[in-house]
Design a protein around this motif. Sequence first.
Motif, mmCIF file in Angstrom:
data_model
loop_
_atom_site.group_PDB
_atom_site.id
_atom_site.type_symbol
_atom_site.label_atom_id
_atom_site.label_comp_id
_atom_site.label_asym_id
_atom_site.label_seq_id
_atom_site.Cartn_x
_atom_site.Cartn_y
_atom_site.Cartn_z
ATOM 1 N N VAL A 25 0.958 -1.364 -0.042
ATOM 2 C CA VAL A 25 0.072 -0.075 0.060
ATOM 3 C C VAL A 25 0.887 1.207 -0.115
ATOM 4 O O VAL A 25 1.911 1.553 0.716
ATOM 5 N N PHE A 26 0.522 2.242 -0.978
ATOM 6 C CA PHE A 26 1.262 3.453 -1.016
ATOM 7 C C PHE A 26 1.530 4.030 0.341
ATOM 8 O O PHE A 26 0.660 4.316 1.161
ATOM 9 N N GLY A 27 2.885 4.118 0.543
ATOM 10 C CA GLY A 27 3.269 5.037 1.964
ATOM 11 C C GLY A 27 3.365 4.122 3.079
ATOM 12 O O GLY A 27 3.953 4.717 3.998
ATOM 13 N N ALA A 28 3.132 3.023 3.119
ATOM 14 C CA ALA A 28 3.076 2.160 4.337
ATOM 15 C C ALA A 28 4.560 1.613 4.582
ATOM 16 O O ALA A 28 4.900 1.854 5.959
ATOM 17 N N HIS A 29 5.650 1.890 3.761
ATOM 18 C CA HIS A 29 7.005 1.788 4.247
ATOM 19 C C HIS A 29 7.313 2.674 5.225
ATOM 20 O O HIS A 29 8.333 2.399 5.693
ATOM 21 N N ALA A 30 6.665 3.924 5.088
ATOM 22 C CA ALA A 30 7.168 5.004 6.018
ATOM 23 C C ALA A 30 6.507 4.878 7.387
ATOM 24 O O ALA A 30 7.250 5.224 8.234
ATOM 25 N N HIS A 31 5.087 4.598 7.269
ATOM 26 C CA HIS A 31 4.528 4.599 8.841
ATOM 27 C C HIS A 31 4.433 3.347 9.158
ATOM 28 O O HIS A 31 3.926 3.190 10.208
ATOM 29 N N ARG A 32 4.664 2.104 8.663
ATOM 30 C CA ARG A 32 4.462 0.623 9.029
ATOM 31 C C ARG A 32 3.156 0.484 9.668
ATOM 32 O O ARG A 32 3.313 -0.351 10.617
#
Length: 221
Positions: A25-32
């Motif tokens: 999902v877009f952005g998931a790597h940032a907020h986990r």
Amino acid sequence: MTHADWSDVRGRLARLAAHPDGDTVFGAHAHRWTLEPPLRAEEMAELEGQLRVELPEEYRSFLLTAGRGGAGPTYGLFPLRRVDGRWAWEGDGADLTDRETLHQPFPHTEPFNPADGLPEPPDEEDYDTVEAFNEAEDAYWERHDRLVYAPEHSIGLLYLCHLGCALREALVVSGPARGQMWADDTAEGSGFRPLRDADGTPLGFDRWYRRWLDEADAAVA
């Protein structure tokens, strides 16, 4: 006053984090898929005392019962930090929030572009030398940036997240559109606009956040 129930959010985030496709999902790597701890009541009182304004209820209740930042639309919600006794949001573009003027009303209810009325950029064919064109172009973009990025355009706006490419989304804290989510698209020349649901209804924080959650669930289903 709208009271939002955030009791389901952490469970939904946990399921997304555990899903094998959750990291796609877009952005998931940032907020986990992680939320930071909520604010305590005394911390909220201190924050609003420093800001000289009460935050819109949907976001306020999120801070008190769900989390002070983390998992959220695109790269996540800017988290609140207390540094040297002062509360502030951190993130790419969080510094666009002017805490000293956040209590002053954001005057707009319709989309607006600070660049409207500016002439077209200089055309190189209109100049006799490259030097003259470069000078005119530099002067134009200095004028453009002074107008478009003037801090008075974002009075009353609380920036909550970024979408990449210097595009951000913000919550109106003060003024006639209080409680609405707005997009700041000045980086691509489009100005400011209210975010709307499929039926055209302006998005508040609750619907804005839950729409992202619903889309994330659908993306991994």
